[in-house]
Scaffold this active site. Structure first.
Site, PDB file in Angstrom:
ATOM      1  N   GLY A   3       2.908   7.234  -1.464  1.00 22.75           N
ATOM      2  CA  GLY A   3       3.268   7.049  -3.386  1.00 22.75           C
ATOM      3  C   GLY A   3       2.654   6.632  -4.008  1.00 22.75           C
ATOM      4  O   GLY A   3       3.052   6.349  -5.076  1.00 22.75           O
ATOM      5  N   VAL A   4       1.297   6.584  -3.950  1.00 23.06           N
ATOM      6  CA  VAL A   4       0.323   5.822  -4.242  1.00 23.06           C
ATOM      7  C   VAL A   4      -0.517   7.635  -4.892  1.00 23.06           C
ATOM      8  O   VAL A   4      -0.430   6.826  -5.592  1.00 23.06           O
ATOM      9  CB  VAL A   4      -0.717   5.072  -3.468  1.00 23.06           C
ATOM     10  CG1 VAL A   4       0.120   3.900  -3.410  1.00 23.06           C
ATOM     11  CG2 VAL A   4      -1.005   5.352  -2.561  1.00 23.06           C
ATOM     12  N   LYS A  64      -1.970  10.455  -3.418  1.00 22.51           N
ATOM     13  CA  LYS A  64      -2.807  10.756  -2.808  1.00 22.51           C
ATOM     14  C   LYS A  64      -2.341  11.784  -2.204  1.00 22.51           C
ATOM     15  O   LYS A  64      -3.359  12.904  -2.850  1.00 22.51           O
ATOM     16  CB  LYS A  64      -2.890  10.291  -1.081  1.00 22.51           C
ATOM     17  CG  LYS A  64      -2.919   8.658  -0.932  1.00 22.51           C
ATOM     18  CD  LYS A  64      -2.790   8.425   0.429  1.00 22.51           C
ATOM     19  CE  LYS A  64      -0.957   8.716   1.698  1.00 22.51           C
ATOM     20  NZ  LYS A  64      -0.153   8.011   0.654  1.00 22.51           N
ATOM     21  N   SER A 103      -1.006 -10.688  13.967  1.00 19.32           N
ATOM     22  CA  SER A 103      -1.170 -11.677  12.552  1.00 19.32           C
ATOM     23  C   SER A 103      -0.258 -12.173  12.453  1.00 19.32           C
ATOM     24  O   SER A 103      -0.255 -13.299  11.269  1.00 19.32           O
ATOM     25  CB  SER A 103      -1.546 -10.431  11.381  1.00 19.32           C
ATOM     26  OG  SER A 103      -0.386  -9.729  10.607  1.00 19.32           O
ATOM     27  N   LYS A 118      -1.395  -7.115   1.727  1.00 18.74           N
ATOM     28  CA  LYS A 118      -0.627  -8.499   2.356  1.00 18.74           C
ATOM     29  C   LYS A 118      -0.258  -9.254   0.762  1.00 18.74           C
ATOM     30  O   LYS A 118       0.483  -9.889   0.499  1.00 18.74           O
ATOM     31  CB  LYS A 118      -1.236  -9.398   3.085  1.00 18.74           C
ATOM     32  CG  LYS A 118      -1.205  -8.219   4.299  1.00 18.74           C
ATOM     33  CD  LYS A 118      -1.608  -9.165   6.156  1.00 18.74           C
ATOM     34  CE  LYS A 118      -0.963  -8.156   7.485  1.00 18.74           C
ATOM     35  NZ  LYS A 118      -1.875  -9.036   8.300  1.00 18.74           N
TER      36      LYS A 118
END
Ligand code: ADP
Length: 884
Positions: A411-412, A414, A780, A823
């Site tokens: 949803g950005v 592309k 992480s 993040k």
């Protein structure tokens, strides 16, 4: 059939029978059109109650006769001549016409016949009467005297065939017995030959057993096509023996001719080449189809297919291959197993854009930039890179530029960026979804030997888009995986390699296809899963997630107008104020992209559309109810006169609503009504970190960055560690490592009075990662795990406003991690104000938009102790620095 000899009256009306001989036992159908024969039929047959006997005399064809109808010899013979003596047996009598023209050749013997059927017809418009007479030959007679009765002839005749008693005597003759046996044998042979050819001779066989042999001779001969002379001589064979031997000869000759003809056909058939045979069969098939009314003519279909193939512009070698395949198809029946697959294959060959391209127009970089800006908010770096890419193409249209790969959460934008590239280049756009493709055959196609085989997605896509130079988006290229069915990535590598894709070989297509004109653009959510060689062949452009501010701008400038338009609305009907959009972003979405935001806006638009549509309906309804007829109007209508209509304005309020509806403005009540209660709020972190043992981590998923809570709890047990939440091996090891570190440093961390006390003494630890259905892995979470354990053992709450990420070593060093930008954005979305990051991730912070950074406190750490210091209110009270 009458086999008993017939009583002949001495006088018979004579029907001339041109160029034919009626034999006893045979049945003929005669059409009488000539006036004299019509008269004869009318007077001798039609008007008589009992359809009496009639004589039939053969006549030889003559020119004079040919002028009239079939039965013309009598014409003009009513000369009043009394009659002429017939000549001796077997001779023809001659009768001159009145004006001395061609003589008519009557035969001196004929056959008395019984009319079985008579039908009368009147020709229109002339009113001429014609008859059709069906006659059965009964017995031979000879003409004694011929005379005219009106326009037709009558004759005095005497019977020639034997009577019953005479026959019975004659049958005793041994010669006759031998002759009839011979005849029957020949006839039987003929029947059995005919039987092989057609199955309908059964009845003839019965005749052979039931009908007397002298009759059979006539019947058999009458059924062949023999010359007029031979028929006449048969008629003249009054003597039984002569007749039988003649008939035997004729039957035998007929039999031989059939046998010879058969031999010849067999020979010829053998010589027919395969293709001729095929042709014949095909002709027959077509005839059968026509008979059946089967009009979906496959032949025509194939011809149409061939025409399509000719127009497809295939290269010469492929055209040859296609023709070979077409020939194969032609030989097949549509019902044959391979037919449909062969056909589908040829259809594909014909449909593929071998030459067809969409015309590339002169590239206007300024227009391209404007169009990119118009469709997309922000993304300056990405847009710049796209413009550079387009500029290179403008200077060198056949340049083999790099394959652009947009990487970012869903949803950005592309996909829409890729379609903008297509728009700028005026090319068609096609999206090939590669998500979940594990089989190489999905890219390269299945070989045609497999049932249900089909081309790969690329070839299929090109067929759909029907030009050979589209912009092809390889969507979700990171979602391909390899397994036993091959490696799709290696096939993709070939597709993207400009050296190799000129002759891309799809297994189904089985001929090379040139992909070099296609512009490939790829998208991926993450880079890691993309195999390095494939990644290497592309230029990665990262699209970070959007900040809430950016989302708001995107919503106001792009999404809301688009959504309204898609739902047939405009701002005149629905308005979504900026504050409400902000609320939607904060309370109803928590994503890196804007897909859910768009979905929520669409939900509002749908709700508004229902309301607006309802309003319009009530309005139309109320309009209809208004009675507009008046008595005056009615009467004028009844007169058929023209009506001038006056437009009377509708009620003020109604027309107002219709013409100029006051727009619906989205408020909080409507938000809750349509979208439900808020799904997210800033207090989530605070609520969840309400008890010791819970810490806030930051992880990276294919949806971008996410906040991940880690919960730890202790219970009575034997010192075991339980882990839940769909964890991978790496994360499990991190948990083990974290527990070891905490146990080793228990005394320093003030978790136990002395270092020799076992923290796990008679208790088990359970660590859970919520969102239990989502698989998690990666190193992480190390620092988050330690923090949560320390919080549990020290019984102190972790700060709810602090999130952390970082890999940890056994010695307590904090190592850098990936996805820092995403993040931090995720933490921002959750309303978290402080983020603990490994110090070596400092460089990644440049990618984070500055408005976000400025509103946050970023704490860079080298060691885990520092993490703990930042994570607890008032710091972590360490007894002493690490002794390790
Ligand atoms: P992706 O391919 O990255 O998953 P899409 O291209 O499908 O995302 O985008 C989803 C929706 O969001 C589309 O309607 C797109 O137009 C819109 N969108 C995404 N980014 C932007 C942006 N920067 N400006 C305007 N609209 C955007």
């Amino acid at each position: 059939m009458a086999d008993s000899p017939v009583e002949l009256p001495g006088r018979l009306a004579i029907l001339p029978f041109r160029n034919k001989v009626l034999l006893p036992g045979a049945i003929v159908r005669i059409r009488c059109t000539n006036p004299s024969s019509v008269k004869l039929v009318e007077q001798e047959l039609w008007q008589k109650e009992e359809k009496g006997l009639i004589g039939v005399l053969p006549v030889r064809d003559s020119e004079a006769a040919a002028v009239g109808s079939l039965l013309s010899p009598g014409v003009g013979s009513d000369s009043g001549e009394g009659g002429s003596k017939a000549g001796g047996s077997g001779e023809s009598s001659k009768q001159d016409t009145k004006n001395g023209k061609e003589p008519i050749h009557w035969h001196s013997k004929g056959v008395a016949a019984r009319a079985l059927h008579l039908s009368r017809g009147v020709e229109k418009p002339s009113g001429r009467v014609t008859y059709i007479v069906v006659l059965e030959g009964l017995c031979r007679f000879s003409v004694q005297e011929l005379s005219a009765r009106g326009s037709y002839h009558v004759a005095r005749v005497s019977r020639l065939d034997m009577t019953k008693t005479e026959l019975e005597q004659a049958e005793q003759d041994p010669d006759l017995i031998a002759l009839s046996r011979q005849f029957k044998a020949t006839a039987m042979e003929l029947i059995s030959v005919l039987e092989q050819k057609q199955k309908t001779v059964g009845r003839t066989k019965v005749l052979l057993d039931t009908v007397p042999v002298y009759r059979l001779a006539d019947i058999f001969v009458a059924s062949f096509e023999i010359s007029f002379e031979e028929q006449l001589s048969m008629l003249d064979s009054v003597d039984l023996k002569v007749r039988l031997s003649k008939a035997t000869e004729l039957v035998d000759r007929h039999l031989q001719s059939i046998l010879v003809a058969e031999k010849i056909t067999q020979k010829v058939e053998g010589q027919l080449s395969k293709s001729q045979k095929e042709f014949l069969l095909r002709q027959q098939m077509r005839a059968i189809k026509e008979e059946l009314g089967d009009n979906d003519d496959d032949e025509d279909d194939v011809a149409a297919l061939e025409r399509k193939m000719q127009n497809a512009g295939m290269p010469a070698n492929i055209w040859k291959h296609a023709q070979r395949e077409l020939r194969r198809l032609r030989k097949m029946q549509p019902q044959q197993p391979g037919y449909s697959s062969s056909r589908a294959y040829l259809e594909l060959l014909a449909d593929l854009p071998w030459q067809k391209v969409s015309e590339e127009r002169e590239l206007d970089l300024r227009a391209a930039k404007e169009s990119l800006d118009q469709d997309h908010y922000g993304l300056p770096k990405v847009k710049q890179r796209i413009i550079e890419y387009l500029a290179v193409r403008k200077l060198k249209p056949d340049a083999r530029g790099p394959v652009l790969c947009f990487v970012g959460p869903p949803g950005v934008g592309k996909t829409s960026l890729a379609s903008s590239i297509a728009k700028a280049l005026n090319r068609k756009f096609i999206r090939i979804s590669l998500g979940g493709v594990k089989d190489e055959a999905d890219i390269r196609g299945h070989r045609r030997t497999y049932i249900g085989s089909m081309p790969g997605r690329l070839i299929d896509g090109l067929k759909r888009v029907s030009v050979s130079n589209p912009v092809m988006l390889l969507d979700e290229i990171d979602k391909t995986g390899s397994d036993v069915r091959g490696d799709p990535a290696s096939a993709l590598l070939e597709v993207l390699d400009p050296e190799q894709n000129k002759t891309f070989n799809d297994h189904y297509l089985n001929v090379p296809f040139d992909l070099s004109k296609v512009i490939f653009v790829a998208t991926a959510n993450r880079m890691q899963p993309i195999p390095p060689p494939l990644l290497d062949s592309m230029e990665v452009i990262e699209l970070p997630g959007y900040t809430p501010e950016e989302k708001l701008k995107i919503a106001m400038k792009h999404l809301i107008p688009r959504v309204l338009e898609q739902h047939g609305l405009s701002s005149a009907y629905l308005q979504i104020p900026e504050v409400r959009s902000k609320l939607i972003i904060e309370r109803y979405t928590r994503e890196a992209g804007v897909r859910n935001l768009e979905r929520n806006l669409a939900a509002l638009a749908r709700a508004a559309a229902v309301k607006v549509a309802e309003q319009v309906n009530t309005l139309r309804l109320s309009k209809e109810i208004q009675p507009i007829t008046t008595t005056l109007l009615d009467s004028r209508l009844a007169d058929g006169g023209e009506v001038e209509m006056e437009v009377i304005p509708m009620g003020h309020d109604i027309s107002n609503t219709y013409e100029n509806p006051s727009p619906m403005i989205v408020d909080e009540t409507m938000l809750e009504k349509v979208l439900g209660p808020p799904r997210f709020d800033d207090r989530e972190a605070a609520d969840r970190v309400a008890s010791p043992g819970v810490s806030v981590g930051l992880v990276w998923t294919s949806f971008g960055g996410e906040v991940q809570f880690v919960e730890a709890t202790a219970m009575v047990g034997k010192g075991d560690l339980h882990l839940t939440g769909q964890l991978g091996d790496v994360i499990k090891e991190s948990a083990q490592l974290a527990l070891t570190w905490v146990r080793a440093r228990a005394a320093d961390l003030n978790l136990s009075p002395t270092s020799d006390i076992n923290l796990l003494e008679s208790r088990d630890i359970h660590i859970h990662f919520p969102a239990g259905a989502v698989p998690k892995d990666g190193p992480s979470a190390g620092v988050t795990l330690v923090t949560s354990l320390v919080s549990l053992f020290s019984n102190r709450k972790v700060r709810a406003d602090t999130a952390m990420t970082g890999e940890m070593t056994l010695r307590g060093l904090v190592l850098p991690v990936g996805g820092v930008k995403d993040k931090v954005l995720a933490a921002h979305r959750y309303g978290i104000k402080r983020v603990i990051l490994p110090e070596r991730n400092l460089k990644d912070l440049t990618e984070v938009p500055s408005p976000i950074l400025s509103g946050m406190e970023i704490l860079l750490v080298k060691r885990i102790e520092e993490v703990l210091d930042h994570a607890f209110e008032g710091g972590c009270l360490l007894r002493s620095r690490s002794k390790l």
